[in-house]
Design a protein around this motif. Structure first.
Motif, short mmCIF file in Angstrom:
data_model
loop_
_atom_site.label_atom_id
_atom_site.label_comp_id
_atom_site.label_asym_id
_atom_site.label_seq_id
_atom_site.Cartn_x
_atom_site.Cartn_y
_atom_site.Cartn_z
N SER A 59 1.14 -1.51 -0.09
CA SER A 59 -0.14 -0.04 -0.38
C SER A 59 0.88 0.82 0.32
O SER A 59 1.91 1.29 0.29
N ASP A 60 0.21 2.06 -0.47
CA ASP A 60 1.39 3.61 -0.09
C ASP A 60 1.50 3.78 1.13
O ASP A 60 2.88 4.31 1.35
N GLU A 61 0.72 4.00 2.28
CA GLU A 61 1.34 3.79 3.38
C GLU A 61 2.13 3.28 3.97
O GLU A 61 4.17 3.51 4.53
N LYS A 62 1.87 2.12 2.94
CA LYS A 62 3.93 0.71 3.71
C LYS A 62 4.94 1.28 2.87
O LYS A 62 5.84 1.83 3.17
N ILE A 63 4.46 1.84 1.84
CA ILE A 63 5.41 2.14 0.84
C ILE A 63 5.84 3.86 0.96
O ILE A 63 7.28 3.15 1.66
N HIS A 64 5.99 4.45 1.98
CA HIS A 64 6.67 5.97 2.52
C HIS A 64 6.57 5.13 3.87
O HIS A 64 7.93 6.20 3.90
N LEU A 65 6.66 4.40 4.61
CA LEU A 65 7.56 4.14 5.88
C LEU A 65 9.05 3.26 5.52
O LEU A 65 9.57 3.53 5.82
N ILE A 66 8.79 2.68 4.42
CA ILE A 66 10.13 1.97 3.44
C ILE A 66 10.63 3.35 3.16
O ILE A 66 11.66 3.38 3.28
N THR A 67 9.91 4.83 2.35
CA THR A 67 11.00 4.55 2.29
C THR A 67 11.50 5.42 2.77
O THR A 67 13.27 6.56 2.63
N ALA A 68 10.96 6.44 4.15
CA ALA A 68 11.23 7.05 5.26
C ALA A 68 12.98 5.90 6.02
O ALA A 68 13.56 6.75 5.95
N TYR A 69 12.09 4.83 5.69
CA TYR A 69 13.58 3.70 6.46
C TYR A 69 15.18 4.55 5.52
O TYR A 69 15.44 3.88 6.09
N VAL A 70 14.56 4.19 4.24
CA VAL A 70 15.70 3.94 3.58
C VAL A 70 16.53 5.43 3.44
O VAL A 70 17.33 5.60 2.99
N TYR A 71 15.70 6.79 3.28
CA TYR A 71 15.96 8.00 3.18
C TYR A 71 17.07 7.98 4.89
O TYR A 71 17.63 8.64 4.61
N SER A 72 16.34 7.34 5.87
CA SER A 72 17.18 7.27 6.80
C SER A 72 18.53 6.96 7.17
O SER A 72 19.85 7.47 7.39
N LEU A 73 18.67 6.01 6.14
CA LEU A 73 19.93 5.48 5.93
C LEU A 73 21.60 6.64 5.60
O LEU A 73 22.54 6.16 6.57
N SER A 74 20.87 7.19 4.42
CA SER A 74 22.20 8.16 4.51
C SER A 74 21.41 9.69 4.67
O SER A 74 22.39 10.68 4.40
N ASN A 75 20.39 9.77 5.58
CA ASN A 75 20.84 11.29 6.11
C ASN A 75 20.09 10.76 8.00
O ASN A 75 19.27 11.09 8.01
N LYS A 76 21.51 10.54 7.43
CA LYS A 76 21.37 10.24 10.14
C LYS A 76 20.67 11.14 10.92
O LYS A 76 21.15 12.67 10.44
#
Length: 298
Positions: free
Chosen positions: A281-298
């Motif tokens: 779902s869009d909501e789940k993709i949003h959370l995965i995006t946040a996690y991936v984004y956090s990996l290179s934006n500590k």
């Protein structure tokens, strides 16, 4: 399952059950003694003789109960070919029911985090649980290619550094997860010839400071400018809109040795990132995006 194989499974299953039942009843009926006896079977082992006693009644009844249970189970649940059972139960139906229950239970939680921008999700420590949810979904859906730590593998990008083929902002990451990516590096072996491939390889490696043959690199530069700048740019720093990598930063998706870079130029590469919009779902993709984004934006 075809009608033939359905009938085959049904016949074999019932034949085994009925055969075991027949064997059980026939053996009991053929026993010479129906009660305990002092008669033996006529042989001994280390001085121990075996009495010719019948199977204990409780044990016999337990076998009969097992047969009855098996037949009742096969009547109620799937087990005889394509027969679905009188109850209409299926593992697929149960899974769908449980998934529906989970969706209804956790929908408010996903909606809460989906309402926040990715940057805010990452920056605010109060949203730590949301990032952990994204991490678990990443492990279930993405780690097979990118690794459990998201550090990538041969042909699969490292998501923890600042090097991005299509861009590392939140919107671009979400677009990559939602719609997937398809990158193609054309083969140049037939155009350049083997000597030309090695010359261009020398030039490409020189861009990130590797020690190469200067004359070969000079020849390769001319060929690079003629054939490669349309995708990688005149400065060889790549074009995110095409997914063409930066060749000056010493980050290599398929390896940075001379032979591996030459192999890429000679034979080309084709990389596919599958779309997840039909899986999540869009909501789940949003959370995965946040996690991936956090990996290179500590």
């Amino acid at each position: 399952m075809s009608a033939f194989w359905s009938a085959w499974v049904t016949v074999i299953t019932l034949a085994v059950i009925l055969g075991c039942t027949w064997l059980l009843l026939a053996t009991r009926k053929s026993q010479p003694h129906q009660d305990t006896t002092e008669e033996t079977l006529g042989h001994e082992f280390d001085g121990i003789e075996e009495y010719d006693n019948p199977l204990p009644k409780w044990w016999f009844q337990m076998f009969i109960g097992t047969v009855i249970f098996g037949l009742a189970y096969l009547a109620l649940y799937p087990g005889l070919g394509t027969f679905q059972g009188l109850l209409g139960w299926s593992s697929t139906g149960q899974w769908e029911e449980e998934m529906q229950h989970a969706e209804e239970t956790y929908k408010p939680v996903f909606a809460k985090y989906a309402a926040l921008p990715v940057e805010e999700l990452v920056a605010n420590s109060e949203n730590e649980n949301g990032l952990k949810m994204g991490q678990r979904m990443f492990a279930n859906n993405c780690s097979l290619c990118h690794g459990t730590a998201a550090t990538g593998a041969y042909g699969f990008p490292n998501l923890t550094d600042a090097d991005w083929l299509y861009g590392g902002d939140a919107n671009t990451i979400k677009a990559s997860i939602t719609n997937g990516r398809s990158g193609s590096m054309p083969p140049w072996g037939a155009v350049l010839g083997e000597e030309g491939v090695r010359d261009v390889t020398s030039y490409v490696l020189s861009l990130s400071g590797a020690e190469v043959d200067g004359e070969a690199a000079a020849r390769g530069q001319t060929q690079f400018q003629a054939l490669c700048t349309a995708c990688h740019g005149a400065d060889a720093k790549g074009l995110p809109i095409l997914g063409a990598p930066n060749l000056t930063d010493d980050v290599w998706l398929y390896g940075g040795s001379f032979e591996k870079v030459a192999h890429t130029i000679r034979n080309g590469r084709n990389g596919v990132m599958p779309a997840h919009k039909d899986l999540l779902s869009d909501e789940k993709i949003h959370l995965i995006t946040a996690y991936v984004y956090s990996l290179s934006n500590k």
